[in-house]
Design an enzyme around this catalytic site. Structure first.
Site, PDB file in Angstrom:
ATOM      1  N   THR A 127       5.440  36.305  -6.028  1.00  0.00           N
ATOM      2  CA  THR A 127       6.827  36.666  -5.714  1.00  0.00           C
ATOM      3  C   THR A 127       7.481  37.464  -6.840  1.00  0.00           C
ATOM      4  OG1 THR A 127       9.021  35.621  -5.583  1.00  0.00           O
ATOM      5  CG2 THR A 127       7.315  34.278  -6.472  1.00  0.00           C
ATOM      6  N   LYS A 156       4.939  29.446  -9.346  1.00  0.00           N
ATOM      7  CA  LYS A 156       4.265  30.666  -8.882  1.00  0.00           C
ATOM      8  C   LYS A 156       3.714  31.455 -10.079  1.00  0.00           C
ATOM      9  CE  LYS A 156       4.164  31.975  -5.106  1.00  0.00           C
ATOM     10  NZ  LYS A 156       3.203  31.680  -4.007  1.00  0.00           N
TER      11      LYS A 156
HETATM   12  N1  NAD Z   1       9.599  34.330   2.062  1.00  0.00           N
HETATM   13  C1  NAD Z   1       9.732  35.189   1.083  1.00  0.00           C
HETATM   14  O1  NAD Z   1      10.748  35.882   0.999  1.00  0.00           O
HETATM   15  C2  NAD Z   1       8.635  35.364   0.053  1.00  0.00           C
HETATM   16  C3  NAD Z   1       8.733  36.419  -0.862  1.00  0.00           C
HETATM   17  C4  NAD Z   1       7.696  36.610  -1.794  1.00  0.00           C
HETATM   18  C5  NAD Z   1       6.608  35.754  -1.794  1.00  0.00           C
HETATM   19  N2  NAD Z   1       6.560  34.720  -0.901  1.00  0.00           N
HETATM   20  C6  NAD Z   1       5.378  33.849  -0.938  1.00  0.00           C
HETATM   21  O2  NAD Z   1       4.734  33.989   0.331  1.00  0.00           O
HETATM   22  C7  NAD Z   1       4.117  32.755   0.690  1.00  0.00           C
HETATM   23  C8  NAD Z   1       4.560  32.334   2.085  1.00  0.00           C
HETATM   24  O3  NAD Z   1       5.982  32.210   2.107  1.00  0.00           O
HETATM   25  P1  NAD Z   1       6.760  31.789   3.446  1.00  0.00           P
HETATM   26  O4  NAD Z   1       8.135  32.298   3.315  1.00  0.00           O
HETATM   27  O5  NAD Z   1       5.940  32.144   4.632  1.00  0.00           O
HETATM   28  O6  NAD Z   1       6.772  30.211   3.267  1.00  0.00           O
HETATM   29  P2  NAD Z   1       6.904  29.033   4.324  1.00  0.00           P
HETATM   30  O7  NAD Z   1       7.561  27.927   3.593  1.00  0.00           O
HETATM   31  O8  NAD Z   1       7.488  29.541   5.598  1.00  0.00           O
HETATM   32  O9  NAD Z   1       5.375  28.643   4.628  1.00  0.00           O
HETATM   33  C9  NAD Z   1       4.530  28.009   3.703  1.00  0.00           C
HETATM   34  C10 NAD Z   1       3.445  27.266   4.479  1.00  0.00           C
HETATM   35  O10 NAD Z   1       2.559  26.686   3.516  1.00  0.00           O
HETATM   36  C11 NAD Z   1       2.197  25.391   3.980  1.00  0.00           C
HETATM   37  N3  NAD Z   1       1.811  24.584   2.818  1.00  0.00           N
HETATM   38  C12 NAD Z   1       2.592  24.205   1.771  1.00  0.00           C
HETATM   39  N4  NAD Z   1       1.877  23.500   0.873  1.00  0.00           N
HETATM   40  C13 NAD Z   1       0.599  23.440   1.375  1.00  0.00           C
HETATM   41  C14 NAD Z   1      -0.599  22.829   0.922  1.00  0.00           C
HETATM   42  N5  NAD Z   1      -0.640  22.140  -0.225  1.00  0.00           N
HETATM   43  N6  NAD Z   1      -1.719  22.953   1.683  1.00  0.00           N
HETATM   44  C15 NAD Z   1      -1.684  23.631   2.868  1.00  0.00           C
HETATM   45  N7  NAD Z   1      -0.562  24.211   3.355  1.00  0.00           N
HETATM   46  C16 NAD Z   1       0.570  24.119   2.610  1.00  0.00           C
HETATM   47  C17 NAD Z   1       3.427  24.850   4.702  1.00  0.00           C
HETATM   48  O11 NAD Z   1       3.078  23.823   5.640  1.00  0.00           O
HETATM   49  C18 NAD Z   1       3.967  26.119   5.362  1.00  0.00           C
HETATM   50  O12 NAD Z   1       3.492  26.248   6.693  1.00  0.00           O
HETATM   51  C19 NAD Z   1       4.466  31.757  -0.417  1.00  0.00           C
HETATM   52  O13 NAD Z   1       3.389  31.670  -1.295  1.00  0.00           O
HETATM   53  C20 NAD Z   1       5.675  32.370  -1.093  1.00  0.00           C
HETATM   54  O14 NAD Z   1       5.741  31.991  -2.448  1.00  0.00           O
HETATM   55  C21 NAD Z   1       7.545  34.512   0.010  1.00  0.00           C
END
Ligand code: NAD
Length: 340
Positions: A127, A156
């Protein structure tokens, strides 16, 4: 058939990425521990023969068996705890998924490389928050120092360092993406845009932290998924790539823009008004990415205009209102992270 693993595939970005990969004719293996919901709303009709779901924590050693059985080309790691307020309330979960979970994936990949004598590319989704907050006109490039402010961004950042060490020491094939704030269909209701939409549709006030001055760079999730695929295909081993749009907007102006869009479509209830609420502790003021590297070296750039993407996102939630009913209101609309 080409095979890909997506971890966190029931989450917002993961389920959009799975749809993208299935459309590209990949066999997709989704590993998710189903933390919030019973499966993915976006993938509910995708039970075809090109898709397999494992209800599993990324800390499990069973990951190795899955790697061995399917021998995928790539693993996109999106499984993570993602909500900054939750990380302030309960940081331990973030260490478990975002650091220990990544460590386990790296160890299983290392074992795979040793035993099967083949590499699987790890595309790790990080991120922009790892760079910490910036002043007006500043931006973070891949060379900027990490300066995380919350337990979320620190977890992260730790994972990114661990991955780089595995590339250097064990020559694991891995690339990292650092993306800005995503929006689009299927985002969990605890995040800003779905929260605003839920409150607009329920004639509630619109809670904005502090004075709404916190500014973020925004990208539509479809542009992000295309960026991740580009990094998988063309990214150089051990490198990080920022994925951004250059579109920065503060929370107050974003809310006003959304209200302008929505007013053209529905009649607003009387209680739909901006309400300033107590700020998040340690709240970063501004993030902004310099994304020249992915644009110049890998020829990726964002395509979806912010206002049009926001309008389409509102339309999606309107048409899929039942998505909100999958989640417990108690968990998603309770203010978290104030009890420091
Ligand atoms: N949403 C954003 O704006 C954004 C921006 C930059 C980076 N990210 C990164 O992208 C990725 C996805 O983000 P998102 O917004 O889709 O998140 P989200 O919270 O919608 O989804 C995360 C998923 O990971 C699963 N999860 C969590 N811990 C777990 C574990 N130990 N084992 C298996 N599954 C697990 C959860 O059940 C969930 O379905 C993350 O790594 C986040 O840091 C997100």
């Amino acid at each position: 058939m080409k095979k890909a693993i997506v971890t966190g595939g029931n989450g917002f970005i993961g389920s959009n990425l799975i749809k993208f990969l299935l459309d590209k004719k990949y066999f997709v293996i989704n590993i998710d521990k189903n933390k919030y919901s019973n499966g993915s709303y976006l993938l509910k009709d995708r039970k075809g023969k090109n898709y397999k779901f494992f209800n599993l924590d990324i800390n499990s050693i069973k990951i190795f068996n899955i790697l061995k059985k399917y021998k995928p080309e790539v693993i996109f790691n999106l499984a993570a705890e993602t909500h900054v307020d939750r990380s302030i309330e309960k940081p331990k979960d973030f260490i478990h998924s975002n650091i220990n979970g990544v460590f386990n994936i790296l160890e299983q990949l290392r074992k795979y490389k040793k035993k099967i004598k083949k590499d699987i590319r790890l595309v790790h989704i990080s991120t922009d928050e790892v760079y910490g907050d910036l002043k007006e006109k500043e931006s973070s490039s891949e060379k900027s120092a990490y300066k995380p402010s919350s337990p979320y961004s620190a977890s992260k950042a730790s994972a990114d360092h661990l991955i780089k060490s595995y590339v250097r020491t064990y020559k694991l094939d891995s690339v990292i993406s650092n993306c800005c704030n995503n929006f689009g269909p299927g985002q969990y209701p605890e995040k800003l845009i779905p929260t605003l939409i839920f409150n607009i549709l329920n004639n509630n006030s619109l809670p904005i932290y502090g004075k709404g001055e916190n500014s973020r760079e925004w990208i539509h999730v479809d542009d992000h998924c295309r960026g991740l695929f580009t990094i998988f295909k063309k990214g150089k081993i051990g490198e990080s790539y920022n994925i951004g749009t250059g579109i920065n907007i503060n929370n107050l102006n974003l809310t006003k823009l959304l209200l302008r869009i929505v007013k053209k479509k529905i009649r607003l209830g009387k209680k739909v008004r901006i309400k300033f609420v107590k700020d998040r502790p340690g709240h970063d003021l501004r993030y902004a990415l310099n994304s020249q590297k992915i644009m110049r070296k890998l020829k990726w750039k964002s395509k979806i205009k912010f206002e049009k993407g926001l309008e389409d996102t509102f339309d999606w939630y309107l048409e899929n209102y039942k998505f909100f009913n999958l989640f417990s209101k108690k968990n998603f609309f309770k203010r978290l992270g104030l009890n420091t």
